[in-house]
Design an enzyme around this catalytic site. Structure first.
Site, PDB file in Angstrom:
ATOM      1  N   GLY A   3      -5.690   4.687   3.762  1.00 44.30           N
ATOM      2  CA  GLY A   3      -6.830   5.588   3.448  1.00 44.30           C
ATOM      3  C   GLY A   3      -7.823   6.152   2.840  1.00 44.30           C
ATOM      4  O   GLY A   3      -9.133   6.344   3.027  1.00 44.30           O
ATOM      5  N   SER A   4      -7.051   6.549   1.930  1.00 48.48           N
ATOM      6  CA  SER A   4      -7.184   7.411   0.159  1.00 48.48           C
ATOM      7  C   SER A   4      -8.777   6.644   0.104  1.00 48.48           C
ATOM      8  O   SER A   4      -8.909   6.842  -0.467  1.00 48.48           O
ATOM      9  CB  SER A   4      -6.643   8.098   0.396  1.00 48.48           C
ATOM     10  OG  SER A   4      -6.025   6.752  -0.459  1.00 48.48           O
ATOM     11  N   ASN A   5      -8.009   5.290  -0.055  1.00 52.29           N
ATOM     12  CA  ASN A   5      -9.112   4.621  -0.481  1.00 52.29           C
ATOM     13  C   ASN A   5     -10.681   4.426   0.371  1.00 52.29           C
ATOM     14  O   ASN A   5     -12.283   4.739  -0.643  1.00 52.29           O
ATOM     15  CB  ASN A   5      -8.465   3.576  -1.637  1.00 52.29           C
ATOM     16  CG  ASN A   5      -8.200   4.011  -2.847  1.00 52.29           C
ATOM     17  OD1 ASN A   5      -8.487   4.145  -4.496  1.00 52.29           O
ATOM     18  ND2 ASN A   5      -6.759   3.772  -2.435  1.00 52.29           N
ATOM     19  N   LEU A  62      -2.615  -5.410   3.842  1.00 53.17           N
ATOM     20  CA  LEU A  62      -1.322  -5.477   3.742  1.00 53.17           C
ATOM     21  C   LEU A  62      -1.068  -7.624   3.841  1.00 53.17           C
ATOM     22  O   LEU A  62      -0.406  -8.540   3.554  1.00 53.17           O
ATOM     23  CB  LEU A  62      -0.449  -5.101   4.899  1.00 53.17           C
ATOM     24  CG  LEU A  62       0.716  -3.943   4.732  1.00 53.17           C
ATOM     25  CD1 LEU A  62       1.611  -3.828   5.116  1.00 53.17           C
ATOM     26  CD2 LEU A  62       1.567  -4.513   3.784  1.00 53.17           C
ATOM     27  N   ASN A  66      -9.563  -6.723  -5.220  1.00 56.02           N
ATOM     28  CA  ASN A  66      -8.253  -6.313  -4.541  1.00 56.02           C
ATOM     29  C   ASN A  66      -8.166  -5.167  -4.879  1.00 56.02           C
ATOM     30  O   ASN A  66      -8.505  -5.853  -6.354  1.00 56.02           O
ATOM     31  CB  ASN A  66      -7.370  -7.273  -4.392  1.00 56.02           C
ATOM     32  CG  ASN A  66      -6.194  -6.644  -4.004  1.00 56.02           C
ATOM     33  OD1 ASN A  66      -6.197  -5.627  -3.207  1.00 56.02           O
ATOM     34  ND2 ASN A  66      -4.934  -7.323  -4.449  1.00 56.02           N
ATOM     35  N   HIS A  75      -4.451  -3.376  -6.785  1.00 61.73           N
ATOM     36  CA  HIS A  75      -3.426  -2.987  -6.310  1.00 61.73           C
ATOM     37  C   HIS A  75      -2.477  -2.037  -7.383  1.00 61.73           C
ATOM     38  O   HIS A  75      -3.565  -1.273  -8.833  1.00 61.73           O
ATOM     39  CB  HIS A  75      -2.279  -4.639  -7.271  1.00 61.73           C
ATOM     40  CG  HIS A  75      -1.364  -4.824  -7.877  1.00 61.73           C
ATOM     41  ND1 HIS A  75      -0.154  -5.125  -6.190  1.00 61.73           N
ATOM     42  CD2 HIS A  75      -0.378  -4.367  -8.053  1.00 61.73           C
ATOM     43  CE1 HIS A  75       0.436  -5.160  -6.333  1.00 61.73           C
ATOM     44  NE2 HIS A  75       1.205  -4.488  -7.397  1.00 61.73           N
ATOM     45  N   ASP A 101      -2.144 -11.067  -5.421  1.00 62.82           N
ATOM     46  CA  ASP A 101      -2.141 -10.537  -6.519  1.00 62.82           C
ATOM     47  C   ASP A 101      -3.006 -11.183  -7.867  1.00 62.82           C
ATOM     48  O   ASP A 101      -1.999 -11.246  -8.782  1.00 62.82           O
ATOM     49  CB  ASP A 101      -0.876  -9.670  -6.769  1.00 62.82           C
ATOM     50  CG  ASP A 101      -0.882  -8.932  -5.826  1.00 62.82           C
ATOM     51  OD1 ASP A 101      -1.748  -7.649  -5.106  1.00 62.82           O
ATOM     52  OD2 ASP A 101      -0.124  -8.406  -4.646  1.00 62.82           O
ATOM     53  N   GLU A 123      -7.278   5.306  -8.471  1.00 65.06           N
ATOM     54  CA  GLU A 123      -8.091   4.094  -8.217  1.00 65.06           C
ATOM     55  C   GLU A 123      -9.406   5.397  -7.598  1.00 65.06           C
ATOM     56  O   GLU A 123     -10.490   4.401  -7.137  1.00 65.06           O
ATOM     57  CB  GLU A 123      -7.369   3.935  -6.596  1.00 65.06           C
ATOM     58  CG  GLU A 123      -5.661   3.126  -7.365  1.00 65.06           C
ATOM     59  CD  GLU A 123      -4.783   2.803  -5.957  1.00 65.06           C
ATOM     60  OE1 GLU A 123      -4.277   1.609  -6.043  1.00 65.06           O
ATOM     61  OE2 GLU A 123      -4.744   4.250  -5.570  1.00 65.06           O
TER      62      GLU A 123
HETATM   63  C1  GAR Z   1      -3.095   1.998  -2.958  1.00 63.98           C
HETATM   64  O1  GAR Z   1      -2.589   2.210  -3.642  1.00 63.98           O
HETATM   65  C2  GAR Z   1      -3.595   0.103  -3.363  1.00 63.98           C
HETATM   66  O2  GAR Z   1      -3.241   0.333  -4.842  1.00 63.98           O
HETATM   67  C3  GAR Z   1      -2.648  -0.460  -2.429  1.00 63.98           C
HETATM   68  O3  GAR Z   1      -2.372   0.345  -1.382  1.00 63.98           O
HETATM   69  C4  GAR Z   1      -2.233   1.991  -1.544  1.00 63.98           C
HETATM   70  C5  GAR Z   1      -3.080   2.274  -0.315  1.00 63.98           C
HETATM   71  O4  GAR Z   1      -3.476   3.412  -0.058  1.00 63.98           O
HETATM   72  N1  GAR Z   1      -2.483  -1.721  -2.376  1.00 63.98           N
HETATM   73  C6  GAR Z   1      -1.353  -2.365  -2.129  1.00 63.98           C
HETATM   74  O5  GAR Z   1      -0.309  -1.940  -2.620  1.00 63.98           O
HETATM   75  C7  GAR Z   1      -1.664  -3.216  -2.190  1.00 63.98           C
HETATM   76  N2  GAR Z   1      -1.038  -4.880  -2.797  1.00 63.98           N
HETATM   77  P1  GAR Z   1      -4.999   4.267   0.596  1.00 63.98           P
HETATM   78  O6  GAR Z   1      -4.584   4.363   1.875  1.00 63.98           O
HETATM   79  O7  GAR Z   1      -4.641   5.606   0.283  1.00 63.98           O
HETATM   80  O8  GAR Z   1      -6.057   4.011   0.129  1.00 63.98           O
END
Ligand code: GAR
Length: 200
Positions: free
Chosen positions: A16-18, A88, A105, A107, A148, A177
């Protein structure tokens, strides 16, 4: 005239950093508000992030998600826009239809390369390194019924160094991101508000 804030949901399955960055960015924002965090994994770190921020979370299960999209719950929270930030599962048609061009989304690669089923998080960075790519990056795109796949909104690149590991590449990608996702959400919210004003 005061504008009502656009309430949006963040869907996330992992650390969940984003989500954390998005919550921080919109904490006192005049136009948008993270009104709900949606998660499919009871052990995901993102649930604690939501709780610490005082934002409600909704833990979802696969079968009802496929059939109902939890549309009623999203409506109950007044959700008008959805951000997938490390989510996911494939988004079911019921949600795509209810939120046309209202789901985005992020990616962690330069789509259309390294996308599709199973291409999540570290698996993406491993594939990029194994292919010997000299650059990678992020893609923010609208969500349609394929993994995607929808229209691109933004791509940003980063160099891949010979000594990069999946972890170091993930770190570089996260920097991009965290910088670009919140401000892209803000731009989309500004467009939504402008479109609504022009129709009223
Ligand atoms: C992120 O890098 C995002 O781009 C990726 O999951 C990570 C989640 O990081 N998403 C995908 O791969 C989608 N196909 P986070 O939990 O630290 O935000």
């Amino acid at each position: 005239m005061a504008t009502e804030k656009i309430k949006f949901a963040v869907f996330a399955s992992g650390a969940g950093s984003n989500t954390r960055k998005i919550i921080e960015y919109f904490k006192s924002h005049e136009l948008g508000e993270v009104a709900l965090v949606v998660c499919n994994n009871p052990k995901a770190g993102v649930l604690q992030i939501a709780e610490d921020a005082g934002i409600p979370s909704l833990l979802i299960e696969k079968d009802p998600f496929k059939t109902t999209g939890y549309l009623k719950e999203l409506r109950d929270y007044g959700i008008r826009f959805i951000v997938l930030a490390g989510f996911l599962w494939k988004i079911p048609p019921v949600l795509i239809e209810a939120f046309p061009q209202r789901i985005i989304n992020i990616h962690p690669a330069l789509l259309p390369k390294y996308g599709g089923k199973g291409m999540y998080g570290m698996a993406v960075h491993k594939a990029v390194l194994e292919a010997g790519e000299q650059e990678s990056g992020i893609t923010i795109h609208y969500v349609d019924e394929h993994y995607d796949h929808g229209d691109h909104i933004l791509q940003e690149k980063v160099g891949v160094d010979p000594q990069d590991t999946p972890e170091s590449l993930a770190g570089k990608i996260h920097v991009l991101e965290h910088r670009y996702l919140p401000e892209t959400i803000e731009k989309i919210i500004r467009h939504l508000i402008a479109n609504e004003r022009s129709k009223s």
